[in-house]
Structures are given as C-alpha cells and as structure tokens.
Design an enzyme around this catalytic site. Structure first.
Site, PDB file in Angstrom:
ATOM      1  N   SER A 198       0.820  -1.199   0.000  1.00 14.87           N
ATOM      2  CA  SER A 198       0.000   0.000   0.000  1.00 14.87           C
ATOM      3  C   SER A 198       0.867   1.267   0.000  1.00 14.87           C
ATOM      4  O   SER A 198       1.784   1.389  -0.799  1.00 14.87           O
ATOM      5  CB  SER A 198      -0.941  -0.057   1.207  1.00 14.87           C
ATOM      6  N   ASP A 230      -8.161  -5.959  -6.058  1.00 16.21           N
ATOM      7  CA  ASP A 230      -7.911  -4.747  -5.276  1.00 16.21           C
ATOM      8  C   ASP A 230      -8.493  -3.562  -6.021  1.00 16.21           C
ATOM      9  O   ASP A 230      -8.459  -3.506  -7.260  1.00 16.21           O
ATOM     10  CB  ASP A 230      -6.404  -4.557  -5.077  1.00 16.21           C
ATOM     11  N   HIS A 281      -6.332  -6.376  -1.813  1.00 13.96           N
ATOM     12  CA  HIS A 281      -5.222  -5.529  -1.378  1.00 13.96           C
ATOM     13  C   HIS A 281      -4.204  -6.287  -0.533  1.00 13.96           C
ATOM     14  O   HIS A 281      -3.021  -5.982  -0.559  1.00 13.96           O
ATOM     15  CB  HIS A 281      -5.798  -4.353  -0.580  1.00 13.96           C
TER      16      HIS A 281
END
Length: 453
Positions: free
Chosen positions: A166, A370, A430
């Site tokens: 991230s 994601d 994610h």
C-alpha cells in the site's frame, strides 16, 4: 572443535546482537531461545522507532545462496508493520497468537518496523517531530538500519529485501535510494537484494483514474457514478499539476465518498465485496480497514474479533516489556497521516526508475480484485517508466503461476525482464499474503532467492 545446533547459533547471534545494540545506548531485548530480538532506536532526538526481528528456524546456509532478510513496510500511512504485517499477514503467529502455516519466515528472516515514527509502538515526544515527507521517513529508516546492521556481521552477509504494501511502497522506493546512498558513502554495511512493491500507492493519479472504469466494468457503479468519478479524478489531476497536494488529498477523500455512495459501499480493498466483509485476518478493526483519512491503525470499539488492538496493548506489550507506560499501540497514528498529508498524493514513479537504472531488482505484485491500488492503475504507472527495458518487457509473454504441484487452477501470472518483474495474483485483493497465501509464499521464495524456494 565444539559443534553448535542451528538453534544454538541463532541464540548466540541474537544474544550478541542485543548486547551490541544495548552498548550503543539503545533499548533492546530478545526471547530466551534466541529466535527473536526487538527494541527501540532513537532515530532523531526524542523520535523513537520500534523494530522486531525474527530469525527463521528454516535457515539454510548455502554459500551460493545467502539466507535473505525481508524488511516489511506497512501502509496507511500510520499502519503498524509490527502489528498488521506481523500478526495479520506474514509473521509466525496470527492475531489469535496461533502458528501461521503460511508465514514468510519459511523463506527469510523477517524484520518488522513501526515506521514512520508515531506508528504502532513507535512514538515522538513532540508532535512537531512527525515526518512530513516520504524522504524524511526514509532518512529515519536508514538511521535505524545503520544501528542494526553496522554492529552485526551475520546480518551484513544476509541480503535485505524491502517488501512494502500500500502506501508503504512510497516509503520503500525512497528508502531503497537512501540505503544505496548510505552504502556508497560507507555509512551502512548492508547488501540490498531488491525492492518489492505489493499493491503500492506509487502513482495516486493513475489509481484515481482507474477506480471508476474498473467498477463500471464489473457492474458495481453505473454511468452516473462513472462520470462523477472521472470528473473528480480530472480535478485531482489538475490539482497535482498545479502542485496543490493537500487540496488533491482532500479531493481524493471526496472521491472515495462518491465511489462509496454509487457502489453501495464497495470494499476498497476487494471490489467483489461490500465494505467490512473482507478477510477475517485483516478485519481486525472495522474502521481500520479504510485507507488514508481513516488509516488502518485506527482502532474501533465495534471491531470484529479478534481485536488486534487488544492483543498488541495486552499480551504483546507484556511480552516486549520495553514499551513506555504512556505509549499505546497506534495512539499517534492519526498524527502520522496528518503530517504526511502534503506528500500523500505525490507520485514516486521517478524513484522506481532510478532504482532500476542503478541495477536494483524491483518486483511489483498486485491482487486482481484490489480497488484502492487497482492493477489497472499499477499497469498505467508502469507504462510511464523511462526504464530502457520497458518496451521489451511489455512485449513478453506471461508465465502462469500455480500453488505447489497442482497445475489445474491458475493462481496468477508472472513476467520479468532484466531487473524488473511483475506478479498478477488472481483472487486476491489488497492484502495478497492473506487472500492467496500459497502462491504468495512461492513468489516470495523466488523474489528473495531463498535456499528454501
């Protein structure tokens, strides 16, 4: 000649390491069996960064394949690597403090940090000491690595691979360059094995332009939602072009609201789900699963069980024994994000290019479903690279990935050229290590060139 077992060697290593760190004035401890060490490094006056190192019980000594170390950088910014990355994703124990079958410790030693300072168990004594840029964060992390590596010859022989998730990807590429500079100046005794960017926030502009089209293609929003999304993305693009980065951050937050309203609250971490219905291992805090303005270090009282906050501030705190009484895990995370608000929307494509030009191995991996760092956006920023191998890379075929010897189900795809590689991980959102642990573990073994791969 006295012979030592691997367990004994690990114990002697950590014992000597902890002693060396302590002699420099830093606070550190370790487990009685020598498999773990942890402590604080004062990276700047009154700015204290917490680290936790695990030695792998599967370590194999091969001269041609030195045993690797993985440094895990969490996102947010403000998410705790010591907490989330460790217990919710890749560490030896899960949130219930039970052994994790898919721990990355099988392939490498693991170093978790709570970075930037103020994240997790890390803390600052003055709010003015929060970092304001990704580069400042990299400088602090480099200071920590100097303190850890320069006193330990065993670690110096173990190539370090920086893995990020991230927003951690922005930290990773700036850290990679900072590490190279420190090595070149003779200030850091470390071998940089490579940088791996998992679902990483490298180019915010490309990601915000991907949200609407991706959701429209999977019937999650309609034309009205798509038009509103694209219009806000264009506004963000202009704000970035004008250097209005904090305004772009606020518009990004508005765009999240538009997407939520028109998709009936899609999960930004897995567009096949509604918000809050993601993997149980990550849904440790309901509010914590949001990105940015609601960083996933924020603890909600209504969190689903198990509550990672209770674990970190309970049994883990008790085990570590060096957390100051006035510090609560994640207590300063809101300040971490606020301080970085002006850097949040800045791209780091140039830094990826620079790493590639310097010969550093760069790996990108992305979960298929994601949204926040959608594969569509990742491919868009990769296409902007000035790397001289890009055109050749883009014209190569992909290799299918499977789980173990079972080749009946495709788990992903892989493509590489020279020092750049991309992994498409199917069925993952994610949090790739959580949603596809088997293929993720095999990927990691390959990326770090583990003797156990």
């Amino acid at each position: 000649m006295k012979m030592f077992s691997m367990k004994s060697l690990i114990f002697l290593w950590v014992l000597g390491f902890a002693s060396s760190i302590s002699s420099l004035g830093y606070s550190s401890r370790g487990t009685s069996d020598g498999s773990e060490a942890w402590g604080y490094i004062e990276v700047r006056p009154r700015a204290h960064m917490f680290w936790w190192l695990y030695k792998s019980p599967n370590r194999v000594e091969e001269p041609s394949k030195p045993w690797p170390t993985i440094l895990w950088l969490q996102g947010g910014p403000g998410g705790s690597g010591v907490g989330f990355g460790n217990f919710a994703e890749i560490g030896p124990l899960d949130v219930n403090l039970k052994p994790r079958n898919s721990t990355w410790l099988q392939k490498a030693d693991l170093l978790f940090v709570d970075s930037p300072v103020g994240t997790g168990f890390s803390y600052v004594e003055d709010d003015n000491l929060f970092v304001k840029t990704d580069v400042e964060s990299a400088t602090d992390l480099t200071t920590l690595l100097k303190a850890i590596y320069n006193v330990n010859t065993t670690l110096q022989k173990s190539p370090l691979y920086i893995f990020a998730e991230s927003y951690g990807g922005k930290f990773a590429v700036t850290l990679g360059l900072s590490v190279l500079q420190a090595i070149g100046q003779g200030q850091l005794k470390l071998q940089l094995g490579g940088v791996a960017l998992g679902d990483s926030w490298i180019s915010p502009e490309d990601f915000v332009f991907s949200w609407g089209p991706v959701l429209k293609d999977v019937s999650r929003i309609d034309e009205v939602g798509l038009n509103k999304s694209n219009n806000l993305a264009l506004k963000i693009q202009q704000q970035l072009a004008d250097g209005k980065y904090e305004a772009a951050t606020n518009s990004w937050f508005d765009l999240e609201g538009v997407i939520s309203d028109h998709s009936n609250n899609v999960d930004f971490y897995n567009f096949m789900l509604d918000d809050g219905n993601g993997p149980a291992a990550i849904a440790t805090t309901k509010a914590s699963r949001h990105f940015g303005k609601k960083p996933y270090a924020m603890i909600a009282e209504e969190a689903n069980e198990p509550d990672l906050g209770s674990v970190m501030n309970g049994p883990i705190r008790e085990k570590l024994k060096i957390i100051p009484n006035n510090i609560t895990w994640g207590g300063q995370s809101g300040g971490v994000f606020s301080a970085l608000e002006g850097d949040f929307m800045k791209p780091r494509i140039t830094e990826v290019d620079e790493l590639l030009s310097k010969g550093v191995n760069v790996t990108v991996y992305n979960g298929q479903v994601d949204l926040i760092c959608a594969t569509k956006g990742t491919e868009a920023w990769i296409n902007k690279l000035k790397w001289d191998g890009l055109s050749t890379y883009l014209n190569l075929g992909r290799t299918p990935l499977y789980c173990g010897k079972d080749e009946t189900v495709t788990k992903g795809f892989f493509r590489s050229y020279k020092n750049f590689a991309f992994y498409w991980i199917l069925g993952a959102g994610h949090f790739v290590p959580v949603e596809q642990p088997c293929v993720s573990l095999e990927m990691v073994g390959s990326v770090v060139n583990s003797p156990n791969a």
